[in-house]
Design a protein around this motif. Structure first.
Motif, mmCIF file in Angstrom:
data_model
loop_
_atom_site.group_PDB
_atom_site.id
_atom_site.type_symbol
_atom_site.label_atom_id
_atom_site.label_comp_id
_atom_site.label_asym_id
_atom_site.label_seq_id
_atom_site.Cartn_x
_atom_site.Cartn_y
_atom_site.Cartn_z
ATOM 1 N N ASP A 72 0.828 -1.194 -0.040
ATOM 2 C CA ASP A 72 -0.013 -0.042 -0.110
ATOM 3 C C ASP A 72 0.760 1.115 -0.035
ATOM 4 O OD1 ASP A 72 0.928 -0.293 2.590
ATOM 5 O OD2 ASP A 72 -1.054 -0.090 3.435
ATOM 6 N N SER A 73 2.202 1.184 0.460
ATOM 7 C CA SER A 73 2.928 2.354 0.460
ATOM 8 C C SER A 73 4.174 2.098 -0.154
ATOM 9 C CB SER A 73 3.028 2.883 1.796
ATOM 10 O OG SER A 73 3.792 1.998 2.692
ATOM 11 N N LEU A 74 4.689 2.751 -1.200
ATOM 12 C CA LEU A 74 5.788 2.544 -1.996
ATOM 13 C C LEU A 74 6.872 3.639 -1.314
ATOM 14 C CD1 LEU A 74 4.687 2.196 -5.707
ATOM 15 C CD2 LEU A 74 5.465 0.307 -4.144
ATOM 16 N N SER A 75 7.930 3.338 -1.357
ATOM 17 C CA SER A 75 9.301 4.350 -1.192
ATOM 18 C C SER A 75 9.281 5.167 -2.272
ATOM 19 C CB SER A 75 10.449 3.548 -0.910
ATOM 20 O OG SER A 75 11.011 2.763 -1.977
ATOM 21 N N PRO A 76 9.893 6.267 -2.374
ATOM 22 C CA PRO A 76 10.245 7.072 -3.656
ATOM 23 C C PRO A 76 11.079 6.348 -4.415
ATOM 24 C CG PRO A 76 10.408 8.372 -1.509
ATOM 25 C CD PRO A 76 10.319 7.024 -1.049
ATOM 26 N N GLU A 77 11.982 5.523 -3.996
ATOM 27 C CA GLU A 77 12.745 4.675 -5.022
ATOM 28 C C GLU A 77 12.203 3.788 -5.874
ATOM 29 O OE1 GLU A 77 13.524 4.978 -1.649
ATOM 30 O OE2 GLU A 77 15.091 6.602 -1.490
ATOM 31 N N SER A 78 11.260 3.013 -4.998
ATOM 32 C CA SER A 78 10.452 1.965 -5.771
ATOM 33 C C SER A 78 9.427 2.669 -6.664
ATOM 34 C CB SER A 78 9.629 1.363 -4.630
ATOM 35 O OG SER A 78 10.632 0.543 -3.719
ATOM 36 N N GLY A 79 8.845 3.760 -6.248
ATOM 37 C CA GLY A 79 7.955 4.415 -7.100
ATOM 38 C C GLY A 79 8.725 4.939 -8.416
ATOM 39 N N MET A 80 9.893 5.469 -8.421
ATOM 40 C CA MET A 80 10.625 5.880 -9.324
ATOM 41 C C MET A 80 11.180 4.618 -10.311
ATOM 42 S SD MET A 80 14.062 8.053 -9.611
ATOM 43 C CE MET A 80 13.429 9.258 -8.491
ATOM 44 N N PHE A 81 11.437 3.676 -9.774
ATOM 45 C CA PHE A 81 11.978 2.277 -10.476
ATOM 46 C C PHE A 81 10.751 1.739 -11.329
ATOM 47 C CE2 PHE A 81 11.326 -2.441 -10.258
ATOM 48 C CZ PHE A 81 12.064 -2.712 -10.964
ATOM 49 N N LEU A 82 9.360 1.726 -10.762
ATOM 50 C CA LEU A 82 8.526 1.067 -11.418
ATOM 51 C C LEU A 82 8.057 2.412 -12.536
ATOM 52 C CD1 LEU A 82 6.015 -0.060 -8.473
ATOM 53 C CD2 LEU A 82 7.382 -1.294 -10.263
ATOM 54 N N GLU A 83 8.063 3.537 -12.380
ATOM 55 C CA GLU A 83 7.798 4.680 -13.155
ATOM 56 C C GLU A 83 8.632 4.485 -14.504
ATOM 57 O OE1 GLU A 83 8.151 9.239 -13.499
ATOM 58 O OE2 GLU A 83 6.778 8.504 -11.969
ATOM 59 N N GLN A 84 10.107 4.379 -14.214
ATOM 60 C CA GLN A 84 10.937 4.421 -15.281
ATOM 61 C C GLN A 84 10.957 3.045 -16.200
ATOM 62 O OE1 GLN A 84 14.618 4.911 -12.728
ATOM 63 N NE2 GLN A 84 14.464 6.982 -13.239
ATOM 64 N N THR A 85 10.723 1.795 -15.491
ATOM 65 C CA THR A 85 10.710 0.636 -16.320
ATOM 66 C C THR A 85 9.343 0.276 -16.845
ATOM 67 O OG1 THR A 85 10.309 -0.705 -14.190
ATOM 68 C CG2 THR A 85 12.657 -0.453 -14.910
ATOM 69 N N ALA A 86 8.425 0.878 -16.275
ATOM 70 C CA ALA A 86 6.894 0.588 -16.803
ATOM 71 C C ALA A 86 6.575 -1.054 -16.392
ATOM 72 C CB ALA A 86 6.873 0.971 -18.294
ATOM 73 N N VAL A 87 7.010 -1.448 -15.523
ATOM 74 C CA VAL A 87 6.996 -2.863 -15.264
ATOM 75 C C VAL A 87 5.293 -2.908 -14.809
ATOM 76 C CG1 VAL A 87 7.402 -5.014 -13.827
ATOM 77 C CG2 VAL A 87 9.179 -3.569 -14.710
#
Length: 93
Positions: A72-87
């Motif tokens: 339910d809560s993503l770290s800023p790093e995880s959010g950026m990773f998901l945004e950059q990779t579009a997984v």
């Protein structure tokens, strides 16, 4: 949650391997080719982002077969990773 997904997919006729750590999952991927990889983003020993980077480096074709579970809560790093990779992601309780 891992066991629930394993049971659900097995009942539907899929052969399912499970791993409780990112390192264990990475070891499995080095030796076996998978049609789909469902992975938690937060795992002990090797988190989801590091696991994905290893796939990119050694087995880039498998990257298109990954779906991450997110809490339910993503770290800023995880959010950026998901945004950059579009997984693709699925929310987990």
């Amino acid at each position: 949650m891992l066991e629930s997904w394993r049971q659900l997919l097995s009942i539907d006729g899929h052969l399912v391997d499970t791993a409780t750590t990112g390192l264990w999952r990475w070891t499995s991927c080095r030796n076996t080719r998978y049609d789909l990889i469902l992975s938690d983003l937060c795992m002990p020993e090797l988190d989801g982002a590091a696991f994905y980077r290893e796939l990119q480096r050694h087995h880039p074709a498998l990257c298109q077969r990954v779906i991450f579970f997110t809490g339910d809560s993503l770290s800023p790093e995880s959010g950026m990773f998901l945004e950059q990779t579009a997984v693709p992601t699925l929310g987990s309780p």
